[in-house]
Enzyme design. Structure first.
Site, PDB file in Angstrom:
ATOM      1  N   TYR A 138       0.842  -1.206   0.000  1.00  0.00           N
ATOM      2  CA  TYR A 138       0.000   0.000   0.000  1.00  0.00           C
ATOM      3  C   TYR A 138       0.877   1.256   0.000  1.00  0.00           C
ATOM      4  CZ  TYR A 138      -2.748   3.820   2.004  1.00  0.00           C
ATOM      5  OH  TYR A 138      -3.306   5.050   2.251  1.00  0.00           O
ATOM      6  N   GLY A 278       5.880  -5.348  12.781  1.00  0.00           N
ATOM      7  CA  GLY A 278       6.115  -4.203  11.895  1.00  0.00           C
ATOM      8  C   GLY A 278       5.467  -2.907  12.352  1.00  0.00           C
TER       9      GLY A 278
HETATM   10  N1  LIG Z   1      -8.437   7.461   6.113  1.00  0.00           N
HETATM   11  C1  LIG Z   1      -7.165   7.603   6.458  1.00  0.00           C
HETATM   12  O1  LIG Z   1      -6.808   7.579   7.664  1.00  0.00           O
HETATM   13  C2  LIG Z   1      -6.111   7.827   5.392  1.00  0.00           C
HETATM   14  C3  LIG Z   1      -4.766   8.010   5.792  1.00  0.00           C
HETATM   15  C4  LIG Z   1      -3.802   8.240   4.822  1.00  0.00           C
HETATM   16  C5  LIG Z   1      -4.156   8.299   3.479  1.00  0.00           C
HETATM   17  N2  LIG Z   1      -5.456   8.087   3.110  1.00  0.00           N
HETATM   18  C6  LIG Z   1      -5.795   8.138   1.681  1.00  0.00           C
HETATM   19  O2  LIG Z   1      -6.922   8.977   1.510  1.00  0.00           O
HETATM   20  C7  LIG Z   1      -7.726   8.522   0.432  1.00  0.00           C
HETATM   21  C8  LIG Z   1      -9.161   8.375   0.908  1.00  0.00           C
HETATM   22  O3  LIG Z   1      -9.221   7.452   1.979  1.00  0.00           O
HETATM   23  P1  LIG Z   1     -10.593   7.081   2.665  1.00  0.00           P
HETATM   24  O4  LIG Z   1     -10.301   6.656   4.055  1.00  0.00           O
HETATM   25  O5  LIG Z   1     -11.567   8.160   2.418  1.00  0.00           O
HETATM   26  O6  LIG Z   1     -10.992   5.786   1.836  1.00  0.00           O
HETATM   27  P2  LIG Z   1     -12.409   5.349   1.229  1.00  0.00           P
HETATM   28  O7  LIG Z   1     -12.258   3.910   0.868  1.00  0.00           O
HETATM   29  O8  LIG Z   1     -13.518   5.747   2.138  1.00  0.00           O
HETATM   30  O9  LIG Z   1     -12.502   6.231  -0.095  1.00  0.00           O
HETATM   31  C9  LIG Z   1     -11.925   5.868  -1.324  1.00  0.00           C
HETATM   32  C10 LIG Z   1     -12.970   6.106  -2.400  1.00  0.00           C
HETATM   33  O10 LIG Z   1     -12.396   5.842  -3.686  1.00  0.00           O
HETATM   34  C11 LIG Z   1     -13.282   5.041  -4.449  1.00  0.00           C
HETATM   35  N3  LIG Z   1     -12.441   4.303  -5.410  1.00  0.00           N
HETATM   36  C12 LIG Z   1     -11.433   3.423  -5.136  1.00  0.00           C
HETATM   37  N4  LIG Z   1     -10.852   3.017  -6.283  1.00  0.00           N
HETATM   38  C13 LIG Z   1     -11.488   3.646  -7.301  1.00  0.00           C
HETATM   39  C14 LIG Z   1     -11.333   3.682  -8.713  1.00  0.00           C
HETATM   40  N5  LIG Z   1     -10.384   2.955  -9.339  1.00  0.00           N
HETATM   41  N6  LIG Z   1     -12.166   4.448  -9.454  1.00  0.00           N
HETATM   42  C15 LIG Z   1     -13.140   5.203  -8.843  1.00  0.00           C
HETATM   43  N7  LIG Z   1     -13.319   5.229  -7.509  1.00  0.00           N
HETATM   44  C16 LIG Z   1     -12.502   4.472  -6.748  1.00  0.00           C
HETATM   45  C17 LIG Z   1     -14.024   4.189  -3.440  1.00  0.00           C
HETATM   46  O11 LIG Z   1     -15.277   3.720  -3.899  1.00  0.00           O
HETATM   47  C18 LIG Z   1     -14.182   5.174  -2.278  1.00  0.00           C
HETATM   48  O12 LIG Z   1     -15.369   5.931  -2.405  1.00  0.00           O
HETATM   49  C19 LIG Z   1      -7.087   7.237  -0.060  1.00  0.00           C
HETATM   50  O13 LIG Z   1      -6.330   7.528  -1.196  1.00  0.00           O
HETATM   51  C20 LIG Z   1      -6.207   6.797   1.106  1.00  0.00           C
HETATM   52  O14 LIG Z   1      -5.092   6.065   0.650  1.00  0.00           O
HETATM   53  C21 LIG Z   1      -6.440   7.862   4.032  1.00  0.00           C
END
Ligand SMILES: NC(=O)c1ccc[n+]([C@@H]2O[C@H](COP(=O)([O-])OP(=O)(O)OC[C@H]3O[C@@H](n4cnc5c(N)ncnc54)[C@H](O)[C@@H]3O)[C@@H](O)[C@H]2O)c1
Length: 319
Positions: A138, A278
């Site tokens: 990831y 880890g």
């Molecule tokens: N939540 C956290 O603590 C956190 C921490 C660090 C980074 N992030 C990053 O923030 C972003 C959002 O995280 P989140 O917690 O809201 O996750 P989430 O899973 O709630 O949101 C991700 C969204 O992207 C959509 N999605 C995924 N792949 C797709 C694709 N190929 N095409 C179209 N839509 C797609 C999903 O349906 C979902 O609505 C991510 O990129 C994640 O890596 C989140």
């Protein structure tokens, strides 16, 4: 500005979409609803349901000023079991998005990167100069996207910002965490408060931290949304800027559980289990660069406030 928010039906993306609307922008959400929810897309945004890899070009052809790219797979354990899903879903999808942006003359991007790019830190708080040594696919895929963005910015004049989030938590205006597979501590503890889990497992209480449990940096999702608005406004053509975003204060697992007990007034059983392989003992961000260059200061820094907002969101059984 007219903005495309990929992943705007997810947790962070939906809150940011709401904040962008508030700031006066026009927002289109592109989301395949693989982990998101159509009813999380704020009123006033148009939702296009589809995969970014397949539909970004057709959507961007309408003409946009910028993209906020949240869409991703983000489960660490799943990325270790099935890395192909992450290299395809995160890296290939993002490169397709960058190419579609080039093709249609869209010049700004804000990308959701992560603290996972740093792996085991040599020292805390973690600055943007810390070595990037992700310990799982990831984190590696997010780092690969950061590298792709740097080279696209340099060669093609993209105005780009990567925001490396630490642990996002809290809720805003009816939008909060609704992950089917929940791996984040606060929603897990609140599930125990609601009787949906028997107890919370604390992964080790013999870490070199003040109370022996792991310390993490929790950033309120509303503060995070503010950082996106600032990043978008301050981005410069040909530059890829990278910022760590955290609260600057770490809270231990025990402190989080205690805050959840105080806020909910409920008994939350917790049991100490084995350490997870880890796991770093402490992960706390230095957000000094974001403060200096973006003028961003987190406003909701107390763990009780973060938990209270998350609790209000799940209490009505929206989760
Ligand atoms: N939540 C956290 O603590 C956190 C921490 C660090 C980074 N992030 C990053 O923030 C972003 C959002 O995280 P989140 O917690 O809201 O996750 P989430 O899973 O709630 O949101 C991700 C969204 O992207 C959509 N999605 C995924 N792949 C797709 C694709 N190929 N095409 C179209 N839509 C797609 C999903 O349906 C979902 O609505 C991510 O990129 C994640 O890596 C989140």
């Amino acid at each position: 500005m007219k903005l495309l928010v990929t992943g705007g039906a997810g947790y962070v993306g939906s809150v940011c979409a709401a904040r962008l609307l508030e700031a006066g922008h026009q927002v289109v959400v592109l989301d395949d609803l693989s982990t998101g929810h159509a009813d999380a897309v704020p009123e006033g945004c148009r939702l296009v349901t589809g995969d970014v890899a397949e539909r970004a070009g057709e959507v961007l052809a309408e003409g946009f000023d910028g993209v906020l790219h949240f869409a991703a797979k983000s489960l660490v354990a799943e990325s270790m079991r099935d890395p192909a899903r992450y290299w395809h879903g995160n890296v290939l999808t993002s490169v397709r998005l960058l190419d579609a942006m080039r093709e249609h003359g869209v010049t700004r991007i804000v990308f959701s990167s992560t603290a996972a790019v740093y792996g085991q830190p040599e020292s805390v708080p973690i600055t943007e100069e810390a070595p990037t040594r992700p310990t799982n696919p990831y984190g590696a895929t997010k780092l690969a996207i950061d590298h792709a963005i740097t080279s696209y910015a340099t060669a093609y004049g993209l105005a780009a910002t990567s925001l490396r989030y630490f642990n996002v938590a809290g809720a805003h205006d009816g939008l909060g965490e609704r992950h089917t597979v929940e791996t984040h501590l606060i929603p897990i503890v609140l599930e125990a408060a609601r009787g949906l889990r028997e107890q919370v497992h604390i992964a080790g209480d013999d870490w070199p931290t003040p109370d022996g449990t792991c310390v993490r940096d929790y950033i309120h999702v509303r503060d995070l949304a503010e950082a996106h608005v600032l990043a978008l406004e301050k981005s410069l053509p040909g530059n890829h800027r990278i910022y760590n975003l955290g609260n600057g204060t770490g809270f231990s697992v025990r402190q989080v559980i205690d805050a959840c007990r105080d806020v909910t007034g409920r008994r939350i059983p917790a049991e100490v289990a084995e350490r997870r392989l880890g796991d770093p003992a402490t992960l706390v961000a230095s957000s000094e660069r974001a403060q200096q260059e973006l003028g961003w200061y987190p406003q909701r820094r107390e763990i009780e406030e973060i938990v209270r907002d998350a609790w209000e969101f799940v209490r009505d059984d929206r989760g």
